[in-house]
Design a protein around this motif. Sequence first.
Motif: not given
Length: 158
Positions: A1-2, A26-27, A29-32, A122, A127
């Motif tokens: 996680d971030d 930002e990354s 993959d998740y644009n966090g 997290v 899923y």
Amino acid sequence: DDFFVATQIAKAAKDGGFDLVLTGKESIDYNGGSVPGLVAAMLDYGFVNGCIGLDVEGSSAKAVREIDGGKETVEVALPAVIAGQKGLVDEAALRIPNMRGIMQARTKQIAVVAPETTESKVEVVGYVKPAERGNVTLIDKDNVAELVRLLHEEAKVI
């Protein structure tokens, strides 16, 4: 996680005694976009986000960042974390390494650093697969009447 990623970067920056930490905004993959801010908070460094220009002089840095409707120039004392984005580096200055550089890189030692242990922030609950798509109905672009009928009777959106 971030939080885990930020902890690792903060540890490396602190152990290395770096005055300037450059990250992406930002990354992909998740644009966090939370890692640079977390790193700055963990190190108690100044932080500039969305940087498109940077000039370091002595113990301070002038950063140009994009804001709504324009650009803003801010000055930050070092040590600092700068989250760069497209425009920070002139793309013409980027080089693809040649074969000689690639071959020389093979002989360089890579320092392996043990990860910093940290508590995960997290929790995976589960899923779920997304719902399957329904059938697609193709309509000729000139058949507007059929499109309106289908939207009215089948999709019930009008």
